[in-house]
Design a protein around this motif. Structure first.
Motif, PDB file in Angstrom:
ATOM      1  N   CYS A  95      34.052  21.859 133.652  1.00  0.00           N
ATOM      2  CA  CYS A  95      34.350  20.427 133.514  1.00  0.00           C
ATOM      3  C   CYS A  95      35.188  20.164 132.261  1.00  0.00           C
ATOM      4  O   CYS A  95      35.173  20.949 131.314  1.00  0.00           O
ATOM      5  N   CYS A 106      34.444  18.266 130.076  1.00  0.00           N
ATOM      6  CA  CYS A 106      33.512  18.124 128.950  1.00  0.00           C
ATOM      7  C   CYS A 106      33.107  19.487 128.392  1.00  0.00           C
ATOM      8  O   CYS A 106      32.387  19.571 127.399  1.00  0.00           O
ATOM      9  N   HIS A 122      31.340  21.808 130.118  1.00  0.00           N
ATOM     10  CA  HIS A 122      30.205  22.388 130.841  1.00  0.00           C
ATOM     11  C   HIS A 122      30.691  23.274 131.977  1.00  0.00           C
ATOM     12  O   HIS A 122      31.634  22.944 132.683  1.00  0.00           O
ATOM     13  N   CYS A 179      29.435  16.960 137.715  1.00  0.00           N
ATOM     14  CA  CYS A 179      29.096  17.789 136.560  1.00  0.00           C
ATOM     15  C   CYS A 179      27.681  17.421 136.126  1.00  0.00           C
ATOM     16  O   CYS A 179      27.376  16.244 135.935  1.00  0.00           O
ATOM     17  N   ALA A 204      26.353  17.943 133.345  1.00  0.00           N
ATOM     18  CA  ALA A 204      26.266  17.569 131.930  1.00  0.00           C
ATOM     19  C   ALA A 204      26.738  16.137 131.690  1.00  0.00           C
ATOM     20  O   ALA A 204      26.084  15.378 130.984  1.00  0.00           O
ATOM     21  N   CYS A 205      27.892  15.772 132.257  1.00  0.00           N
ATOM     22  CA  CYS A 205      28.472  14.468 131.928  1.00  0.00           C
ATOM     23  C   CYS A 205      28.584  13.538 133.129  1.00  0.00           C
ATOM     24  O   CYS A 205      28.914  12.369 132.965  1.00  0.00           O
ATOM     25  N   SER A 251      30.797  13.674 135.527  1.00  0.00           N
ATOM     26  CA  SER A 251      32.141  13.583 136.130  1.00  0.00           C
ATOM     27  C   SER A 251      32.115  14.069 137.572  1.00  0.00           C
ATOM     28  O   SER A 251      31.431  15.048 137.879  1.00  0.00           O
TER      29      SER A 251
HETATM   30 ZN    ZN Z   1      31.139  17.375 132.473  1.00  0.00          ZN
END
Ligand code: ZN
Lengths: 382, 141
Positions: free
Chosen positions: B40, B42, B44, B53, B55-56, B58
């Protein structure tokens, strides 16, 4: 908080039930558990069921039993720990006066029933990665976790085998247990290889059958005059689901989270625990859970279970009906750990099978591929 | 990276992956000898492929190419086939492989069980098992 009372417990017929389906077995266990509690279907105002091979199992069982507008319906499916998980939801519902008599039920025909054959188009995307490996699940998945534990902590196959041996000693005293003949560590090591490091006797058996427990409010328990076995603590969590590769650390389960929470709620320490009913789909399941619940330090489970600690007469009587390794295992074993914990606390048995003056029991469920964990602390109120 | 892709369609009797949704770029890469994971914006990294994603949040995080090497986190030797078509293969090895880039992947390890140990380095190859997919298989480096 008001604590639900575990008022009745029962199994359906176990072993092979070719003329029954999952629902028959769940229903039979339910009516037997109600009888054990001294009440009837008319009293039931709540149903919690998991593991049935049906869409909307709580509705299916409610209809089958012709329940009259139950106010509490629960069908959360988190695998073998679902029944421990339900105990927390039942407690919340009873605290809000939403239900007085709840049946927590399970049934299956895991041994003789049809198997689930779905194509990869119909399944979770990860199955496209996992199924072409040919991994035999669940044994292979648990075996991979066990291998990692052996690597990190020096746990041995002999130590894993100790669990199967001790569990069989309990089974020898249970007429309902599928396997009762004594076994040795060598017998386990020499049994057929399944998924290394697991041999056949490291793995639970497969059976048909069902189980049920009846949870009632304190007021209802007083009315029924049943022994007051209280749900004093309960906690659940999950770490992953669909495959073992998604488990963050294969040597630590969610029990490391749920154990401390449930113990704290119940206001107990490990020294208070008289009997442990710990999900044992495989020898490793019980070993890692004992560590994570804090009965020994992380990594010392192998040493802890050696020398008969969990056997009859040992310091921590565990799986006193013979466990999933020797008694029965119709797929979701979690309901059976609650049943046995209650029976030990009620003092239902005689002789060596009864844990002396048992007042506090821990019942722990594991579901999926070491994926979900739920811990229940049961306490006999004097 | 470009790893070997052996055509095993004739002999393969096991389950065959069906590329769908977020997994399509993974299986397309495998056919070309490229092991892909999602990386990603970000930072991740994740496998199996997902539409978000973790983590974030997206949507549709992009894919990156792995170097195709990693280490064995753990493994088992299967003596009982877990899927149709594996009966003639027993015993076979399934491992959880920690890719150098981070994600962990379950896969067949094509090696003699006695030669394996946790922590050993492995590299990816691919077995083409259908028109649409080649599966990652790891071999000791
Ligand atoms: Zn992410």
């Amino acid at each position: 908080m008001a604590e639900p009372i575990l008022a009745g417990v029962a199994e359906s017929d176990l072993g092979e039930t070719p003329d029954r389906n999952w629902l028959d077995n769940a229903a039979i266990a339910t009516v037997r558990a109600l009888e054990d509690a001294g009440c009837s279907l008319d009293d039931v105002d709540g149903v919690a069921v998991a593991g049935g091979d049906d869409y909307m199992p709580a509705l299916v069982l409610s209809e089958y039993l012709d329940l009259d507008e139950p106010s509490f319906l629960e069908g959360t499916e988190i695998g073998g720990s679902s029944f421990e998980h339900f105990c927390g939801h039942v407690r919340s519902a009873m605290a809000r006066d939403e239900a007085d008599v709840v049946v927590v039920a399970y049934g299956s025909t895991r041994k003789t029933g049809p198997t689930d054959e779905r194509s990869l188009e119909e399944t979770h995307p990860i199955d496209g990665f996992v199924r072409p490996t040919g991994l035999f699940r669940p044994p292979g998945a648990y075996a991979m976790a066990a291998r990692r534990h052996m690597h990190e902590y020096g746990t041995t196959e002999e130590q894993l085998a100790e669990i199967a041996v001790a569990t069989r000693e309990w089974a020898a005293m249970n007429p309902e247990a599928a396997h009762r003949e004594p076994i040795t560590v060598d017998d386990v090591l020499e049994s057929r290889k399944i998924a290394e490091p697991f041999n056949l006797l490291d793995c639970c058996l497969v059976s048909d059958g069902g189980g049920a427990v009846v949870l009632v409010s304190e007021e209802k328990a007083a009315e029924l005059g049943v022994p007051e076995i209280a749900v004093a603590g309960v906690a659940s969590t999950s770490t992953h689901r669909q495959d073992i590769s998604e488990m963050p650390d294969m040597t630590t389960t969610g029990a490391a989270v749920t154990g401390p929470k449930a113990f704290e709620q119940a206001g107990i320490t490990h020294d208070d625990v008289d009997v442990a009913e710990i999900y044992d789909s495989f020898t490793y399941t019980a070993l890692v859970t004992l560590e994570d619940l804090g009965f020994c330090e992380k990594g010392e489970g192998g040493e802890f279970v050696s020398g008969g600690t969990t056997a009859p007469g040992g310091d921590l009587p565990m799986n006193t009906q013979g466990g999933g390794l020797s008694y029965c295992h119709p797929g979701h074993f979690g309901v059976f750990v609650l049943i046995e914990a209650a029976r030990q606390l009620r003092g239902d048995y005689e002789g060596d099978r009864q844990v002396d003056d048992a007042e506090v029991a821990v019942a722990h469920g594991t579901g999926g591929l070491l994926s979900s964990s739920s811990t229940v602390v049961l306490r006999r109120e004097s | 990276m470009s790893a070997p892709v052996e055509d095993r369609r004739e002999e393969w009797e096991g389950p065959v992956p069906v590329p769908t949704g977020a997994t399509v770029p993974f299986w397309a890469g495998a056919l070309e000898g490229e092991l892909r994971y999602q990386e990603c914006d970000c930072g991740h990294r994740q496998l199996y492929p997902r539409a978000v994603c973790t983590a974030c949040g997206s949507e549709d995080p992009p894919f990156a190419a792995s170097d195709g090497v990693g280490t064995i986190y753990t493994y088992t030797v299967c003596h009982v086939p877990g899927e149709p078509g594996f009966g003639d293969r027993t015993p076979y090895v399934v491992g959880a492989i920690d890719l150098a880039e981070g994600p962990r992947l379950l896969a067949l390890i094509d090696a003699e069980p006695e030669s394996l140990e946790i922590g050993a380095r492995v590299a990816v190859t691919f077995w083409r098992v259908s028109e649409a997919a080649a599966i990652p298989v790891f071999v000791p480096e």
